[in-house]
Design an enzyme around this catalytic site. Structure first.
Site, short mmCIF file in Angstrom:
data_model
loop_
_atom_site.label_atom_id
_atom_site.label_comp_id
_atom_site.label_asym_id
_atom_site.label_seq_id
_atom_site.Cartn_x
_atom_site.Cartn_y
_atom_site.Cartn_z
N ILE B 469 0.83 -1.21 0.00
CA ILE B 469 0.00 0.00 0.00
C ILE B 469 0.87 1.26 0.00
CG2 ILE B 469 -1.87 -1.24 1.11
CD1 ILE B 469 -1.26 0.31 3.68
N VAL B 709 6.00 -0.98 11.17
CA VAL B 709 6.09 0.40 11.64
C VAL B 709 5.15 1.35 10.90
CG1 VAL B 709 8.44 0.18 12.50
CG2 VAL B 709 8.08 0.81 10.11
N GLU B 711 2.08 2.31 11.56
CA GLU B 711 1.14 3.13 12.30
C GLU B 711 1.73 3.85 13.50
OE1 GLU B 711 -2.96 0.89 11.95
OE2 GLU B 711 -1.24 -0.37 11.52
#
Ligand SMILES: Cc1cc2nc3c(=O)[nH]c(=O)nc-3n(C[C@H](O)[C@H](O)[C@H](O)COP(=O)(O)OP(=O)(O)OC[C@H]3O[C@@H](n4cnc5c(N)ncnc54)[C@H](O)[C@@H]3O)c2cc1C
Ligand code: SF4
Lengths: 334, 751
Positions: B469, B709, B711
């Protein structure tokens, strides 16, 4: 968006003639000139502007910045905001205009936006820009939901019970402080309008924003000859550091003689329904020493008549600080 | 260099990503060659444009499509009654079968939020569909609505965590903080618009979808459209981010698919930016009462956290603000409760660090307020209350280095020079403020499968139905395989984002990397096993007859275990000799999420330090500097990891001082539904950011010790900034975002 015809203007008379067919040159115009398109196309996509005819004026020879024999500076209506801001003449003699332009929008938008288009840009009131909602400016008689709704960014000067929308332009504020004039070519010939008379207060007719009539083409904006020794500055206060309209801004042109203010123009942005000149601040400053106490007094005088709305009361204090700080910066210049 | 074609990729050829660091997909993205969902144009494709409700609550009394239907290019107008069968999805199991807005679009004629789809127009071109959608005339009988941001409930809240006797302990505490903190509705606003390109082939669908979870998307589509899962293929090669907004399916996907099935032609539906403020989720408004009780020396004796969040009329979305509450600090008495309050808004969903991010804003603000009340350094207060174990689960932490995060950050930031007095620090004529906050985030694994193919060409192919993403999953997988096999990146091809691949994890929770490690490692081992079996039976090779367990694989070469690698041969040679195209292995990871027999509490931790500058003369507040120290397990590739934290900090500046979706009380719509009026951080607002990773492998999670990592960088940052704002200005902002009007305070004295 509605279907529209698109015609490239081949000359000023033809452009004027085509636009003269419009029933109005204000909200609801069925013929529109298109310059940079950065205001107009957005509003067409939002169904706020629904012209049936676009007249593309980009081919007209109105894209020059020229020094006139009498020292005035004539800016063609099609001069791009970025070109104007970086023009050597403007940077030298009209720094306030350059600063105002560069504080606006983004580099990409400034590369497209024109002097005429900026002069005529529409309000950012969110109700105006949403055709599912009522709005007196967009559809006369439907009401002004901003008065009881979200008016945080809207005006505290020149409002009426029908509309409180801000004129959002930075450029216009500098033009007011510089006492520019606007040259208009209409079906009946050419005329000149002082900047202070060009935009209208909303009153009962917020859909009428300026003095233009069907067929009127802005051909240029002219600045008076530069005042030698005048100090100028534009200060813009806003929520974020770029790509954001003013919550309050101030354009200053000031001259000092023997430590006293001998000439001053104060124009305020982000607070007026039209680009706002503060005669009150100027009056309070004339003949006074350039110090913090007098600046504050001028700011108080400027905001005396402000009429805040439910969400924008902070603009009164913000505009005061803006005036004081702009005066401080301007008068401390070498 | 990567070998991507710049044209549309044919359906059956997944794109290849050659491993080349940094960021194997970088060249594709900067050259515009990467194909995002809405970039796919299929032969005969039509365009769908939805008609959205212009009331927040009511019933459709008439829907007149007669004008629209006759407009040029229009193929169909669907509304309630003629869209075809759409079913509801059964309750989910694990991470399959999830969607937040449960109601299928057009199910009934009731409108429950502004912008709800009431019809969809399908036409030959996007312009024709847009024009016709404008001409569908919908009449409503309006009913009362409520979009108020003042949240109240009479319902009994749910107790999320409880220990000791928090009420009594709070009542008798020497020092107390009792404040309410609020975070506004936030809209994800990834740059890539949500989109669906659906193609019905008579039996099933191929769908290019902006999804962070292709496997879940396929399952939900199968349930709601009534088509067997094996007849649906969902593809998501590249995502212009999602921030959680693209985790679960939204109604547009069912409109596009239904229209394609009804018309027998591919249909593209791109959700407009303004609609993205309505029907693809948002972080809900939260209101959190936070009570802290402490001894006079700063030891916490009670912590009570009661949170509310709004949700839609039909769906129960709980933000979960207490996620980080039970384990962050040591205190014998604690309670965290939560409740939801219904509003006429679209259904909320996860947004980067759901729960913990708004929850930590409240907790870390309250800790700062307590430190000030105690006249204590806020770092010292946190150090004093460092727990020895997760007191919520009563389990040891797998790996917690919060203290080191604080100390390292303090050192890097220069915290020792801080003077505590409000407005006491100056720099370059400006007042500066310094603030600190802790942060944490769940570290888990979800179930995942992956395949690794050692190919005759000398290439290695890693495949799994997960998504990149924008976080760097292509790169991380390439790196895992490269490191494990000793093969350079340019010989590794990673294939993702296609339900035909082995079932991969969701790209959510920052868990994709951690989840994939065991699966990929196992797949590599199995592929090597296959290769060794081939070698042992390959006539005419030096390994002919060798037992597989006598063989080893080093830097791409097969050799006898007791001989050095240079005596061996490249693996592709063996495959060539044996005329075998690939030696494959499949691997899987077990999930840890929701495991009742956990032995450890697994979390990532961090410390955020923020500096703001404040110029009272112009009411100008800027975030000038951020130092972030993250204890996020082993960092597989510091480049994309640092990029994740920096991006999160920039987003955190937005959360702290800009972002808010504003619902107009009278009309019920999100009024600032565009990127001019919904303010996000611009480059000019972005601070200098210094990111440090402590890099302690968390071997409880997987053999590499990698967590994730995506968020954690957003957690704590808003509180660090508002704490700094207090330090600079003396104004405590408990309701985000901080606005100029919050700071104007008493009139400026210039005399
Ligand atoms: C996201 C965004 C942010 C922005 N931020 C700022 C900001 O911070 N500060 C700021 O000042 N501005 C800002 N702007 C506004 C921008 O400055 C204006 O859109 C631009 O100046 C308009 O110029 P244009 O040539 O593109 O006008 P157009 O869109 O071409 O025209 C605007 C209007 O003027 C009419 N018109 C144009 N030329 C003539 C003429 N010669 N005679 C008669 N009528 C004419 C057109 O018919 C139309 O009605 C922003 C705009 C956007 C989209
Ligand atoms: S302030 Fe003016 S533009 Fe805004 S809603 Fe009212 S009438 Fe319309």
């Amino acid at each position: 968006m509605e279907l529209f015809k698109f015609t490239k203007a081949t000359g000023i008379p033809q452009a004027v003639q085509m636009a003269a067919m419009s029933k109005t040159a204000q909200q609801g115009a069925d013929v529109r000139f298109i310059a940079g398109g950065t205001t107009l196309l957005d509003l067409m996509k939002l169904n706020v502007e629904v012209p049936t005819q676009l007249v593309d004026i980009n081919g007209l020879a109105l894209d020059k910045v020229e020094r006139l024999p009498d020292g005035r500076l004539r800016i063609g209506a099609l001069v791009r905001n970025s070109d104007l801001a970086h023009s050597a003449e403007v940077q030298k003699d009209y720094a306030v205009l350059s600063q105002a332009l560069l504080s606006g929008a983004s580099a990409q938008l400034r590369n497209m936006a024109t002097t005429g288009g900026n002069l005529l840009q529409r309000t950012r009131c969110m109700y105006f820009r949403n055709d599912a909602l009522p709005c007196n400016k967009r559809e006369p008689g439907t009401g002004c939901p901003a008065i009881e709704g979200d008016n945080r960014t809207l005006a505290i000067f020149g409002t009426s019970s029908d509309c409180i929308a801000t004129n959002p332009s930075d450029m216009n504020i500098a033009l007011v402080a510089l006492e520019a004039t606007v040259q208009v070519q209409g079906p009946k010939g050419e005329r000149e309008v002082p900047i202070g008379e060009f935009h209208l207060l909303p009153g009962k007719t917020p859909h009428r924003e300026n003095v233009l009539e069907p067929g009127d083409l802005v051909t240029s904006v002219t600045l008076p000859a530069a005042k030698a020794g005048a100090k100028q500055t534009y200060l813009k206060l806003r929520d974020r550091a770029s790509y954001e309209f003013a919550l309050a801004s101030t354009a200053i042109v000031v001259e000092l003689h023997g430590g006293k203010i001998s000439y001053v123009r104060v124009a305020l942005g982000g607070v007026g329904t039209k680009p706002w000149r503060s005669h009150e601040a100027e009056h309070a400053l004339m003949g006074k020493a350039a110090d913090a106490k007098n600046f504050r007094a001028a700011a108080e005088a400027a905001l005396h008549g402000a009429k805040p709305q439910s969400e924008n009361g902070f603009k009164v204090e913000l505009a005061k600080r803006c005036i004081v700080h702009a005066l401080t910066v301007a008068t401390q210049q070498a | 260099m990567s070998t991507f074609s710049t044209t549309a990729l044919p359906l059956n050829t997944p794109p290849k990503t050659m491993g080349k660091l940094p960021r194997v997909d970088g060249p594709l993205k900067v050259t515009g060659a990467a194909m995002y969902s809405s970039d796919y144009n299929l032969p005969g494709m039509l365009y769908a444009v939805p008609v959205c409700a212009t009331v927040p609550s009511g019933k459709i009394t008439a829907l007149d499509a007669s004008v629209a239907e006759k407009m040029p290019g229009v193929k169909a107008v669907y509304s309630h009654g003629n869209i075809g069968n759409l079913y509801r999805a059964a309750p989910p199991s694990g991470f399959i079968g999830i969607l937040d807005e449960q109601r299928p679009p057009l199910e009934d004629e009731v409108v429950r939020y502004y912008g709800q789809y009431v019809a969809v127009v399908v036409a030959q071109t996007f312009e024709q569909a847009t024009a016709a959608a404008d001409k569908v005339k919908v009449t409503y009988s309006k009913t009362d609505h409520n979009v108020s941001d003042k949240l109240k409930t009479d319902e009994k809240p749910k107790v999320d965590f409880h220990r000791g006797d928090p009420d009594a302990a709070f009542a008798s505490a020497a020092v107390k903080i009792d404040e309410t903190y609020a975070t506004p509705t936030e809209t994800h606003n990834p740059i890539e618009l949500h989109a669906s390109v659906a193609s019905w082939d008579g039996q099933g669908f191929t769908v290019y979808e902006t999804t962070q979870a292709v496997m879940n998307h396929r399952n939900v589509m199968s349930q709601m459209l009534g088509v067997p899962e094996e007849n649906i293929r969902v593809i998501s090669r590249f995502l212009g981010s999602g921030f959680g907004g693209k985790l679960w399916p939204w109604p547009h996907t069912f409109l596009a698919a239904s229209a394609s099935r009804n018309l027998g032609r591919p249909v593209k539906l791109v959700v407009a930016r303004s609609t993205m403020f309505e029907s693809v989720g948002h972080r809900p408004r939260t209101q959190q009462r936070f009570r802290l009780g402490a001894n006079a020396d700063g030891k916490l004796v009670a912590l009570i956290h009661d949170s509310l969040n709004h949700t839609s009329i039909l769906d129960d979305y709980s933000e979960g603000c207490s996620e980080a509450t039970p384990y962050s600090y040591s205190t014998p008495n604690l309670r965290a409760t939560s409740a939801i309050v219904r509003r006429n808004v679209g259904t909320p969903t996860s947004m980067r660090g759901p729960g913990a991010v708004p929850g930590l804003f409240a907790m870390e603000s309250a800790m700062d307020e307590l430190a000030i009340r105690l006249k204590m350094d806020p770092i010292k207060l946190r150090l004093m209350n460092e727990p020895e174990k997760d007191e919520g689960l009563n389990l040891p932490f797998s790996s917690r280095h919060f203290v080191e995060c604080l100390n390292t950050g303090a050192e890097k930031f220069g915290w020792a020079k801080r003077t505590p007095g409000v407005g006491s620090m100056k720099k370059d004529g400006l007042t500066i403020g310094w603030g600190v906050a802790g942060c944490s985030w769940i570290a888990e694994r979800t179930e995942a499968q992956a395949a690794v193919d050692l190919m005759q060409t000398g290439m290695v192919r890693v495949s799994t139905a997960t998504q990149d993403i924008g976080t760097g999953t292509y790169t991380a997988l390439s790196q895992m395989a490269s490191t494990k096999l000793g093969i350079p990146h340019d010989r590794i091809e990673v294939v993702l984002g296609d339900t035909r691949l082995p079932a991969g994890p969701i790209s959510g929770g920052s868990w994709a990397t951690a989840s994939l490690v065991p699966a990929v490692m196992e797949a590599i081992e199995k592929a090597k096993g296959t290769l060794f079996a081939v070698a042992g039976s390959a006539k005419g090779t030096q390994f002919d007859g060798a037992k597989p367990d006598a063989l080893a694989f080093t830097d791409g070469r097969v050799h006898l275990k007791d001989k050095s690698p240079d005596t061996g041969v490249p693996f592709e040679e063996i495959l060539n000799k044996a005329n075998i195209r690939v030696a494959s292995g499949q691997g899987s990871s077990k999930g840890t999420f929701g495991d009742p027999n956990k032995k450890f509490s697994t979390h990532s931790f961090g410390a955020q330090f923020a500096e703001v500058t404040w110029q009272p003369e112009t009411a100008r507040l800027r975030v000038s500097r951020v130092v972030t120290v993250i204890d996020g397990g082993h960092i597989i590739n510091p480049k994309p990891a640092q990029n994740q934290i920096e991006g999160a900090v920039v987003m955190g500046v937005g959360m702290a001082i800009f972002e808010e979706t504003h619902y107009d009380p009278k009309f019920g719509l999100p009024l600032n539904n565009n990127l001019a009026d919904y303010m996000v951080t611009t480059n000019a607002d972005s601070p200098a950011i210094d990111v440090t990773f402590l890099d302690y492998p968390d071997k409880v999670l997987n053999e590499l010790g990698a967590r994730g990592v995506g968020e954690i960088g957003l957690a704590g940052i808003a509180a660090a900034i508002t704490n700094a704002v207090y330090h600079a200005t003396g104004v405590r902002v408990r309701e985000l975002p901080v606005r100029i009007e919050d700071l104007l305070g008493p009139k400026m004295d210039v005399a």
